[in-house]
Motif scaffolding. Sequence first.
Motif, mmCIF file in Angstrom:
data_model
loop_
_atom_site.group_PDB
_atom_site.id
_atom_site.type_symbol
_atom_site.label_atom_id
_atom_site.label_comp_id
_atom_site.label_asym_id
_atom_site.label_seq_id
_atom_site.Cartn_x
_atom_site.Cartn_y
_atom_site.Cartn_z
ATOM 1 N N ARG A 1 24.358 51.170 88.916
ATOM 2 C CA ARG A 1 25.473 51.745 88.153
ATOM 3 C C ARG A 1 25.167 53.139 87.613
ATOM 4 O O ARG A 1 26.060 53.964 87.501
ATOM 5 C CB ARG A 1 25.838 50.813 86.996
ATOM 6 C CG ARG A 1 26.380 49.494 87.490
ATOM 7 C CD ARG A 1 26.582 48.544 86.356
ATOM 8 N NE ARG A 1 27.013 47.248 86.824
ATOM 9 C CZ ARG A 1 27.932 46.520 86.231
ATOM 10 N NH1 ARG A 1 28.503 46.955 85.128
ATOM 11 N NH2 ARG A 1 28.268 45.351 86.715
ATOM 12 N N ILE A 2 23.931 53.373 87.227
ATOM 13 C CA ILE A 2 23.527 54.687 86.715
ATOM 14 C C ILE A 2 22.556 55.272 87.730
ATOM 15 O O ILE A 2 21.480 54.739 87.938
ATOM 16 C CB ILE A 2 22.846 54.573 85.336
ATOM 17 C CG1 ILE A 2 23.757 53.886 84.332
ATOM 18 C CG2 ILE A 2 22.435 55.942 84.832
ATOM 19 C CD1 ILE A 2 23.083 53.600 83.014
ATOM 20 N N ARG A 3 22.920 56.348 88.328
ATOM 21 C CA ARG A 3 22.099 56.957 89.374
ATOM 22 C C ARG A 3 20.927 57.720 88.759
ATOM 23 O O ARG A 3 21.080 58.814 88.246
ATOM 24 C CB ARG A 3 22.941 57.919 90.200
ATOM 25 C CG ARG A 3 24.169 57.312 90.787
ATOM 26 C CD ARG A 3 23.894 56.794 92.137
ATOM 27 N NE ARG A 3 25.103 56.128 92.647
ATOM 28 C CZ ARG A 3 25.164 55.609 93.819
ATOM 29 N NH1 ARG A 3 24.125 55.644 94.606
ATOM 30 N NH2 ARG A 3 26.257 55.019 94.223
ATOM 31 N N LEU A 4 19.759 57.093 88.799
ATOM 32 C CA LEU A 4 18.529 57.717 88.330
ATOM 33 C C LEU A 4 17.463 57.565 89.413
ATOM 34 O O LEU A 4 17.530 56.641 90.228
ATOM 35 C CB LEU A 4 18.028 57.044 87.045
ATOM 36 C CG LEU A 4 18.899 57.129 85.809
ATOM 37 C CD1 LEU A 4 18.342 56.224 84.719
ATOM 38 C CD2 LEU A 4 18.969 58.548 85.310
ATOM 39 N N ARG B 1 22.174 60.434 76.217
ATOM 40 C CA ARG B 1 23.323 60.172 77.099
ATOM 41 C C ARG B 1 23.065 58.961 77.982
ATOM 42 O O ARG B 1 23.947 58.107 78.158
ATOM 43 C CB ARG B 1 23.609 61.392 77.978
ATOM 44 C CG ARG B 1 24.347 62.486 77.290
ATOM 45 C CD ARG B 1 24.937 63.492 78.266
ATOM 46 N NE ARG B 1 24.192 63.640 79.492
ATOM 47 C CZ ARG B 1 23.581 64.750 79.896
ATOM 48 N NH1 ARG B 1 23.614 65.823 79.154
ATOM 49 N NH2 ARG B 1 22.937 64.787 81.042
ATOM 50 N N ILE B 2 21.865 58.869 78.519
ATOM 51 C CA ILE B 2 21.518 57.725 79.368
ATOM 52 C C ILE B 2 21.494 56.445 78.542
ATOM 53 O O ILE B 2 21.945 55.390 78.992
ATOM 54 C CB ILE B 2 20.178 57.972 80.079
ATOM 55 C CG1 ILE B 2 20.373 59.067 81.131
ATOM 56 C CG2 ILE B 2 19.640 56.701 80.716
ATOM 57 C CD1 ILE B 2 19.103 59.550 81.779
ATOM 58 N N GLN C 1 25.071 55.277 78.029
ATOM 59 C CA GLN C 1 25.601 54.727 79.275
ATOM 60 C C GLN C 1 24.998 53.350 79.551
ATOM 61 O O GLN C 1 25.693 52.423 79.959
ATOM 62 C CB GLN C 1 25.322 55.683 80.439
ATOM 63 C CG GLN C 1 25.939 55.256 81.738
ATOM 64 C CD GLN C 1 27.455 55.296 81.720
ATOM 65 O OE1 GLN C 1 28.060 56.077 81.000
ATOM 66 N NE2 GLN C 1 28.074 54.435 82.489
ATOM 67 N N MET C 2 23.683 53.220 79.301
ATOM 68 C CA MET C 2 23.021 51.929 79.507
ATOM 69 C C MET C 2 23.585 50.877 78.560
ATOM 70 O O MET C 2 23.776 49.726 78.957
ATOM 71 C CB MET C 2 21.513 52.059 79.311
ATOM 72 C CG MET C 2 20.804 52.685 80.478
ATOM 73 S SD MET C 2 19.028 52.764 80.239
ATOM 74 C CE MET C 2 18.590 51.041 80.357
ATOM 75 N N THR D 1 14.620 53.713 87.505
ATOM 76 C CA THR D 1 15.281 52.972 86.425
ATOM 77 C C THR D 1 14.240 52.630 85.362
ATOM 78 O O THR D 1 13.151 52.161 85.690
ATOM 79 C CB THR D 1 15.913 51.680 86.976
ATOM 80 O OG1 THR D 1 16.749 52.010 88.075
ATOM 81 C CG2 THR D 1 16.729 50.981 85.920
ATOM 82 N N ILE E 1 21.482 48.015 86.632
ATOM 83 C CA ILE E 1 21.510 49.298 85.935
ATOM 84 C C ILE E 1 21.244 50.434 86.923
ATOM 85 O O ILE E 1 21.897 51.472 86.899
ATOM 86 C CB ILE E 1 20.475 49.331 84.781
ATOM 87 C CG1 ILE E 1 20.910 48.418 83.643
ATOM 88 C CG2 ILE E 1 20.252 50.748 84.264
ATOM 89 C CD1 ILE E 1 22.107 48.908 82.872
ATOM 90 N N GLU F 1 26.886 49.679 79.996
ATOM 91 C CA GLU F 1 26.703 48.884 81.210
ATOM 92 C C GLU F 1 26.007 47.552 80.914
ATOM 93 O O GLU F 1 26.357 46.525 81.497
ATOM 94 C CB GLU F 1 25.898 49.678 82.253
ATOM 95 C CG GLU F 1 26.559 50.951 82.723
ATOM 96 C CD GLU F 1 27.849 50.724 83.493
ATOM 97 O OE1 GLU F 1 28.085 49.619 83.978
ATOM 98 O OE2 GLU F 1 28.625 51.688 83.600
#
Length: 113
Positions: free
Chosen positions: A81-84, A8-9, A12-13, A87, A78, A16
């Motif tokens: 935009r993607i809450r991790l 899934r990540i 999404q990556m 990264t 990244i 983005e």
Amino acid sequence: MSELRANRIAEQMKKELGEIITRKIKDPRVGFVTVTDVEVSGDLQQAKIFISVLGDEKQKQETLTGLAKAKGFIRTEIGRRIRLRKTPELLFEFDEAFEYGNRIDTILRDLNK
């Protein structure tokens, strides 16, 4: 469970990264780049980004150099935009699948003649 999350990540990556590279990177060395695939490791520490570049071998190498220089900026974008928590480290590689497919197609056409 971890593999599902990594996939899934990765998707999404991929989405983005396509937008970041085409709209945010202003480096003249970076040509027309298409992000073909992203593979994220199970522990989410590394992401292998497969790219396809239009142009000759020199253009491809210059694009890879430009992306390597912009790696920190891309990673920061990244992360926003993607809450991790952390990264993933980005590794850019050429996607050889298209060239391989074209070579096989050419061989098959020559055999049919």
